[in-house]
Design a protein around this motif. Sequence first.
Motif, mmCIF file in Angstrom:
data_model
loop_
_atom_site.group_PDB
_atom_site.id
_atom_site.type_symbol
_atom_site.label_atom_id
_atom_site.label_comp_id
_atom_site.label_asym_id
_atom_site.label_seq_id
_atom_site.Cartn_x
_atom_site.Cartn_y
_atom_site.Cartn_z
ATOM 1 N N LEU A 83 0.858 -1.186 0.000
ATOM 2 C CA LEU A 83 0.000 0.000 0.000
ATOM 3 C C LEU A 83 0.890 1.228 0.000
ATOM 4 N N ASN A 84 0.624 2.164 -0.878
ATOM 5 C CA ASN A 84 1.445 3.362 -0.982
ATOM 6 C C ASN A 84 0.545 4.588 -1.034
ATOM 7 N N VAL A 85 0.873 5.589 -0.222
ATOM 8 C CA VAL A 85 0.139 6.853 -0.205
ATOM 9 C C VAL A 85 1.095 7.968 -0.606
ATOM 10 N N GLU A 86 0.695 8.723 -1.670
ATOM 11 C CA GLU A 86 1.503 9.862 -2.105
ATOM 12 C C GLU A 86 1.126 11.074 -1.267
ATOM 13 N N ILE A 87 2.129 11.598 -0.504
ATOM 14 C CA ILE A 87 1.836 12.660 0.448
ATOM 15 C C ILE A 87 1.370 13.927 -0.261
ATOM 16 N N LEU A 88 2.060 14.339 -1.329
ATOM 17 C CA LEU A 88 1.723 15.600 -1.986
ATOM 18 C C LEU A 88 0.434 15.509 -2.814
ATOM 19 N N SER A 89 0.263 14.434 -3.546
ATOM 20 C CA SER A 89 -0.911 14.316 -4.419
ATOM 21 C C SER A 89 -2.124 13.737 -3.714
ATOM 22 N N GLY A 90 -1.941 13.081 -2.581
ATOM 23 C CA GLY A 90 -3.065 12.456 -1.894
ATOM 24 C C GLY A 90 -3.541 11.206 -2.581
ATOM 25 N N GLY A 91 -2.734 10.643 -3.472
ATOM 26 C CA GLY A 91 -3.120 9.436 -4.175
ATOM 27 C C GLY A 91 -2.834 8.191 -3.369
ATOM 28 N N ILE A 92 -3.591 7.139 -3.659
ATOM 29 C CA ILE A 92 -3.428 5.855 -2.981
ATOM 30 C C ILE A 92 -3.247 4.784 -4.039
ATOM 31 N N SER A 93 -2.299 3.898 -3.829
ATOM 32 C CA SER A 93 -2.140 2.764 -4.730
ATOM 33 C C SER A 93 -1.869 1.518 -3.906
ATOM 34 N N ALA A 94 -2.344 0.407 -4.406
ATOM 35 C CA ALA A 94 -2.128 -0.873 -3.724
ATOM 36 C C ALA A 94 -2.156 -1.963 -4.773
ATOM 37 N N ASN A 95 -1.594 -3.142 -4.426
ATOM 38 C CA ASN A 95 -1.660 -4.267 -5.357
ATOM 39 C C ASN A 95 -1.964 -5.549 -4.600
ATOM 40 N N GLN A 96 -2.364 -6.545 -5.398
ATOM 41 C CA GLN A 96 -2.721 -7.863 -4.875
ATOM 42 C C GLN A 96 -3.700 -7.729 -3.701
ATOM 43 N N ILE A 97 -4.810 -7.060 -3.989
ATOM 44 C CA ILE A 97 -5.814 -6.765 -2.957
ATOM 45 C C ILE A 97 -6.883 -7.844 -2.953
ATOM 46 N N LYS A 98 -7.274 -8.229 -1.747
ATOM 47 C CA LYS A 98 -8.435 -9.089 -1.555
ATOM 48 C C LYS A 98 -9.364 -8.403 -0.574
ATOM 49 N N ILE A 99 -10.647 -8.435 -0.885
ATOM 50 C CA ILE A 99 -11.609 -7.735 -0.054
ATOM 51 C C ILE A 99 -12.835 -8.606 0.176
ATOM 52 N N LYS A 100 -13.352 -8.531 1.409
ATOM 53 C CA LYS A 100 -14.514 -9.329 1.774
ATOM 54 C C LYS A 100 -15.288 -8.584 2.846
ATOM 55 N N THR A 101 -16.607 -8.574 2.715
ATOM 56 C CA THR A 101 -17.446 -7.908 3.700
ATOM 57 C C THR A 101 -17.481 -8.725 4.993
ATOM 58 N N LYS A 102 -17.300 -8.007 6.107
ATOM 59 C CA LYS A 102 -17.288 -8.701 7.394
ATOM 60 C C LYS A 102 -18.675 -9.246 7.750
ATOM 61 N N GLN A 103 -19.691 -8.470 7.466
ATOM 62 C CA GLN A 103 -21.066 -8.879 7.784
ATOM 63 C C GLN A 103 -21.890 -8.866 6.487
ATOM 64 N N PRO A 104 -21.836 -9.941 5.726
ATOM 65 C CA PRO A 104 -22.515 -9.954 4.415
ATOM 66 C C PRO A 104 -24.030 -9.809 4.500
ATOM 67 N N ASN A 105 -24.609 -10.087 5.671
ATOM 68 C CA ASN A 105 -26.061 -9.962 5.802
ATOM 69 C C ASN A 105 -26.505 -8.564 6.212
ATOM 70 N N ASN A 106 -25.555 -7.675 6.463
ATOM 71 C CA ASN A 106 -25.884 -6.302 6.825
ATOM 72 C C ASN A 106 -26.190 -5.500 5.562
ATOM 73 N N LEU A 107 -27.461 -5.153 5.376
ATOM 74 C CA LEU A 107 -27.883 -4.458 4.155
ATOM 75 C C LEU A 107 -27.694 -2.951 4.237
ATOM 76 N N GLU A 108 -27.192 -2.465 5.364
ATOM 77 C CA GLU A 108 -27.013 -1.023 5.520
ATOM 78 C C GLU A 108 -25.728 -0.529 4.860
ATOM 79 N N THR A 109 -24.822 -1.438 4.515
ATOM 80 C CA THR A 109 -23.555 -1.047 3.900
ATOM 81 C C THR A 109 -23.388 -1.722 2.543
ATOM 82 N N ILE A 110 -22.521 -1.147 1.739
ATOM 83 C CA ILE A 110 -22.174 -1.758 0.458
ATOM 84 C C ILE A 110 -21.370 -3.030 0.727
ATOM 85 N N ALA A 111 -21.776 -4.143 0.139
ATOM 86 C CA ALA A 111 -21.052 -5.410 0.296
ATOM 87 C C ALA A 111 -20.102 -5.591 -0.881
ATOM 88 N N LEU A 112 -18.836 -5.912 -0.564
ATOM 89 C CA LEU A 112 -17.813 -6.129 -1.579
ATOM 90 C C LEU A 112 -17.149 -7.473 -1.352
#
Length: 670
Positions: free
Chosen positions: A51-80
């Motif tokens: 994970l890399n954050v560019e201080i001056l530009s405010g940009g974010i970059s990352a690689n080999q990301i895996k994402i999973k919703t902690k509470q998949p049955n919670n309909l109040e948030t976006i599930a990814l």
Amino acid sequence: MKKTLKISLIILGSFLALILIINIGFSLWLKYKLPDYLKNKTPYQITYQSLNVEILSGGISANQIKIKTKQPNNLETIALEGSLGILNISRLGVIELLKNNRIEASSIKLVKPDLRVRLAKPKAGKSGKDPIPFMINNIEIDHGNIGVKRSDETQLFSAKDLNLNVKNLSLNQDPDELPFALDSYNITAKDFFFRLDQIYSITSSDIKTDNGKLEIDDFEMKSLVDFKNWEQSFRSQKSLFGIKSKKLTFDELVFSKTKLSLKNAQIKDPEFVIQNRDNKVVKTSKKKSRFDLNFENFDIINGKLSILKSNGKKTLSIAKFDANIKSFLMNEETSKNKLPFSYQDYKISGNQFFYDAGQYYTVDLSSFDVTSKSIDLKDFNLNPKVSRAEFVRMIPMENDLFDISVNRVQLSGLRWKFENDQPDILLKNARLTNVDANIFRSKIPRDNPKEKLLYSKLLRTIKFPLVVENLDLVQSKLVYEEDKPDSNGPGKVIFTNFNMNVKNLNSNKKKGANTNVPIVINCKFMDASPMKVNWNFDTANMRDNFTIGGYINNLPANDINPFIKPYMNITATGTITSLNFDFKGNNDIMNGKFRITHKDLKVNILDKDTKEKKKFLSAVANLVVKKDSKKFPESVDIYVERNKQRSFFNFYWKGIEDGLKKTLLVVKID
């Protein structure tokens, strides 16, 4: 003055320095605290290789990301759920993401994303629409497999092997506008799906852009609900639509929130299906759309069209058609007009046209060619759906049953427009070739009390300006049959080799224009004898004055028996060498001159009920029949009063009948 300027510069510099310090501080927070924040404070389990954050530009970059919703049955948030090879974000709104489940960024790039997204449930008290899940100006996706669902698990979007580059994207939830707008785009995708609204979705097997040209293979817009559910749930809509096409192409496609512009659009091998509800629309919206649609040039190639009733039966169909329209425009301004769009020109051609014209008829054509200035129809047929006997049982009162075919209908020099919400139509020439028309009327049903208008008045009832400068019926055949309860079979009149010319057919709606309508007919009466008729009326004449005159030559008396037998209860033999008439009339009466010459004429008087020959009365009649036509008077005067429940041709026949009675016989036959 210099001191004031110096103070201003110091204040401005301090303010800019403060902004820079805040920005650097926030960027440092992102760099060192974001990983822990993502892990502990967000609803997602996120892992990444770097994970890399560019201080001056405010940009974010990352690689080999895996994402999973902690509470998949919670309909109040976006599930990814899924993975990304590389993620680059410019100016991410972290607070908006964490607080409102909404992504805000200047730009985002996803490399090899494999993501399943389920949107958050709409908040209570809102309109029920899903909130816009992101606001990103520029999006780039490289070889992605993405699926997006609503909170109720209905599919909203999906695509495989998606490559996308969009500049200045903005989303929109106004129902009168497009759901998004953008400056430019490039896209390739497989198995594309997008849900337009509650009813329709769009799918495609393959989408790609090449130098600004968009190509869509195996396009389909279809309903996501069946017809019965649609009919019950969407009462403000008259029709349910479906479109399939092998390929759509657009040289240039421009989106904005209120405008969709297409240049050189082409749709190949499309199938259009429209299913209409039978009942009236329960709710209608009077709100006019602010949406503009502009087609610079649009082609339909090898199309098919079906319009269905609610029971699935066809109302209209075209087996194959091609169409082109130039400079089509529909916007708020054109929607104020009776014709809610404008165009420069159009052309439509096709074959195997079918139309269900209601309870009694169908219409079909073998082919048609239509432009803004001409119409050419081939093999036109108006077909009865029922037999004569069925028709007579179905109708509540007297009516005609038509069976008509036309080899060719040609309309040329067509000019039309809308003025003051009324059409204004001028047609230079109309030509109907090889018309074969059979008109049948039964006298068994009760009389129709409605007044039958003479043609001059009938044309005046047309509410808009209509002028046909020249109308020709060429080499045609007309048959009229009338069946009376007390006759043995229908009376019949036949006109063959029928040629008619009509000038200046008009509706009397143009001030100062010529309203006289002259008609000339040449034909063979009863398929045997030359006949000529000159007929004239004036649509501006409120008494509906008319003149009609002509002659029939060398008519075998046997040939008129099919009609005089049921109406005059006589038959005749011999030859009518000439029959001349010169009538004038109006909506109330008709009078004029009638003259007949004949050779070897004899009559048989029939019993009114049994139609058997009355031998004695026939013998007496033939004693007084004027056999020697040379002794006939030059002419006899006819006079008939019009039965306004009968047609003009009934009126005309009554004049001929009166003349026949006065010239053939010197005794009254009851």
